[in-house]
Design a protein around this motif. Structure first.
Motif, PDB file in Angstrom:
ATOM      1  N   HIS A 127       0.837  -1.206   0.000  1.00 55.17           N
ATOM      2  CA  HIS A 127       0.000   0.000   0.000  1.00 55.17           C
ATOM      3  C   HIS A 127       0.875   1.260   0.000  1.00 55.17           C
ATOM      4  N   ALA A 128       1.920   1.274   0.825  1.00 52.71           N
ATOM      5  CA  ALA A 128       2.808   2.437   0.921  1.00 52.71           C
ATOM      6  C   ALA A 128       3.541   2.698  -0.393  1.00 52.71           C
ATOM      7  N   LYS A 129       3.889   1.647  -1.118  1.00 53.43           N
ATOM      8  CA  LYS A 129       4.638   1.803  -2.372  1.00 53.43           C
ATOM      9  C   LYS A 129       3.895   2.672  -3.386  1.00 53.43           C
ATOM     10  N   ARG A 130       2.577   2.707  -3.283  1.00 52.78           N
ATOM     11  CA  ARG A 130       1.785   3.502  -4.227  1.00 52.78           C
ATOM     12  C   ARG A 130       2.104   4.987  -4.130  1.00 52.78           C
ATOM     13  N   SER A 131       2.578   5.426  -2.973  1.00 47.65           N
ATOM     14  CA  SER A 131       2.875   6.853  -2.787  1.00 47.65           C
ATOM     15  C   SER A 131       4.365   7.166  -2.917  1.00 47.65           C
ATOM     16  N   TRP A 132       5.179   6.166  -3.197  1.00 50.83           N
ATOM     17  CA  TRP A 132       6.608   6.399  -3.330  1.00 50.83           C
ATOM     18  C   TRP A 132       6.905   7.184  -4.609  1.00 50.83           C
ATOM     19  N   PRO A 133       8.004   7.930  -4.590  1.00 47.84           N
ATOM     20  CA  PRO A 133       8.417   8.611  -5.821  1.00 47.84           C
ATOM     21  C   PRO A 133       8.803   7.575  -6.887  1.00 47.84           C
ATOM     22  N   ARG A 134       8.809   8.004  -8.119  1.00 49.64           N
ATOM     23  CA  ARG A 134       9.159   7.103  -9.225  1.00 49.64           C
ATOM     24  C   ARG A 134      10.570   6.536  -9.048  1.00 49.64           C
ATOM     25  N   VAL A 135      11.502   7.370  -8.583  1.00 45.42           N
ATOM     26  CA  VAL A 135      12.881   6.938  -8.332  1.00 45.42           C
ATOM     27  C   VAL A 135      13.181   7.164  -6.855  1.00 45.42           C
ATOM     28  N   THR A 136      13.570   6.113  -6.176  1.00 47.92           N
ATOM     29  CA  THR A 136      13.883   6.197  -4.746  1.00 47.92           C
ATOM     30  C   THR A 136      15.397   6.215  -4.538  1.00 47.92           C
ATOM     31  N   ASP A 137      15.814   6.489  -3.310  1.00 50.48           N
ATOM     32  CA  ASP A 137      17.243   6.422  -2.993  1.00 50.48           C
ATOM     33  C   ASP A 137      17.795   5.020  -3.246  1.00 50.48           C
ATOM     34  N   CYS A 138      16.997   3.995  -2.991  1.00 50.44           N
ATOM     35  CA  CYS A 138      17.449   2.619  -3.264  1.00 50.44           C
ATOM     36  C   CYS A 138      17.665   2.408  -4.763  1.00 50.44           C
ATOM     37  N   ASP A 139      16.791   2.983  -5.597  1.00 47.58           N
ATOM     38  CA  ASP A 139      16.986   2.911  -7.046  1.00 47.58           C
ATOM     39  C   ASP A 139      18.277   3.623  -7.441  1.00 47.58           C
ATOM     40  N   ARG A 140      18.516   4.775  -6.820  1.00 47.96           N
ATOM     41  CA  ARG A 140      19.738   5.535  -7.110  1.00 47.96           C
ATOM     42  C   ARG A 140      20.983   4.736  -6.697  1.00 47.96           C
ATOM     43  N   LEU A 141      20.899   4.054  -5.561  1.00 48.69           N
ATOM     44  CA  LEU A 141      22.028   3.230  -5.108  1.00 48.69           C
ATOM     45  C   LEU A 141      22.253   2.067  -6.072  1.00 48.69           C
ATOM     46  N   MET A 173      26.038   8.091   4.038  1.00 49.76           N
ATOM     47  CA  MET A 173      24.912   8.839   3.488  1.00 49.76           C
ATOM     48  C   MET A 173      23.948   9.022   4.652  1.00 49.76           C
ATOM     49  N   PRO A 174      24.143  10.096   5.453  1.00 53.97           N
ATOM     50  CA  PRO A 174      23.340  10.270   6.662  1.00 53.97           C
ATOM     51  C   PRO A 174      21.855  10.464   6.389  1.00 53.97           C
ATOM     52  N   VAL A 175      21.536  10.957   5.209  1.00 55.04           N
ATOM     53  CA  VAL A 175      20.129  11.108   4.830  1.00 55.04           C
ATOM     54  C   VAL A 175      19.903  10.144   3.658  1.00 55.04           C
ATOM     55  N   PHE A 176      19.275   9.012   3.967  1.00 55.67           N
ATOM     56  CA  PHE A 176      18.990   7.995   2.960  1.00 55.67           C
ATOM     57  C   PHE A 176      17.598   7.467   3.253  1.00 55.67           C
ATOM     58  N   ASP A 177      16.674   7.728   2.359  1.00 58.98           N
ATOM     59  CA  ASP A 177      15.287   7.329   2.549  1.00 58.98           C
ATOM     60  C   ASP A 177      15.104   5.921   1.995  1.00 58.98           C
ATOM     61  N   TRP A 178      15.135   4.924   2.889  1.00 59.76           N
ATOM     62  CA  TRP A 178      15.095   3.522   2.471  1.00 59.76           C
ATOM     63  C   TRP A 178      13.702   3.157   1.960  1.00 59.76           C
ATOM     64  N   LYS A 179      13.603   3.014   0.663  1.00 60.46           N
ATOM     65  CA  LYS A 179      12.372   2.558   0.008  1.00 60.46           C
ATOM     66  C   LYS A 179      12.816   1.573  -1.075  1.00 60.46           C
ATOM     67  N   CYS A 180      12.875   0.318  -0.708  1.00 63.51           N
ATOM     68  CA  CYS A 180      13.360  -0.739  -1.594  1.00 63.51           C
ATOM     69  C   CYS A 180      12.183  -1.451  -2.244  1.00 63.51           C
TER      70      CYS A 180
END
Length: 187
Positions: free
Chosen positions: A57-71, A179-186
């Motif tokens: 359910h939460a994934k529906r509101s995630w940005p198209r590209v997350t920090d995990c995608d960037r990593l 990376m002190p600011v890393f929004d974990w959305k895998c």
């Protein structure tokens, strides 16, 4: 023992980490983290399912590209530059080094790598909880830690920046990249 807040938190972190499926999480909690019989397996299964449903359910509101995608992108770029990269490599830094050695033994192109970069399970746990992400790095030859190791660190920093991640590093081999600011959305 009912599922107290601590057990629920451990399950939630494992689910959000994104590396284990539901069956494995139940096994970890019931058989590895707690003594057999301490927890009701059915209750654990139900809570794991509830966590997965909430995550979907939460994934529906995630940005198209997350920090995990960037990593993921940064690690892909580093692999092209001769830096073998692993995510969730063991549970400790020592485990991570072992996993890197195993990874290189399994690769047919191992000779093209000059260095490594990884984060381990404790780093993952911290990141999922909002505490940022640390990366270990270095040369494959430990005798080159203070020369080639620094070059590997610089490559990691450039790849992170090119992927849109902000990282900190003091430029020495003695400190991991942070990376002190890393929004974990895998996903």
């Amino acid at each position: 023992m009912p599922l107290n807040a601590e057990v629920q938190d451990e399950i939630t972190v494992l689910v959000h980490g994104g590396f284990e499926d539901a069956e494995r999480i139940v096994e970890i909690i019931v058989d590895e983290m707690y003594e057999p019989g301490d927890l009701d397996e059915g209750e654990v299964q139900a809570f794991v399912a509830q966590c997965y449903a909430a995550l979907e359910h939460a994934k529906r509101s995630w940005p198209r590209v997350t920090d995990c995608d960037r990593l993921d992108h940064a690690f892909d770029q580093l692999e092209l530059q001769g830096v073998v990269c692993l995510q969730n490599a063991g549970y400790t830094q020592s485990d991570g080094y072992s996993d890197i050695r195993e990874e290189l033994r399994a690769r047919t192109d191992a000779e093209r790598f000059i260095g490594y970069c990884f984060y381990h399970g404790q780093d993952l746990d911290r990141a999922v909880r909002g505490g940022g992400l640390l990366l270990a790095f270095g040369p494959l030859d430990a005798a080159q830690e203070h020369s080639l190791g620094l070059e590997v660190g610089q490559r990691v920093m450039r790849a992170l920046a090119a992927s849109g991640l902000r990282a900190q590093w003091n430029g020495s081999f003695e400190e991991r990249i942070s990376m002190p600011v890393f929004d974990w959305k895998c996903r």
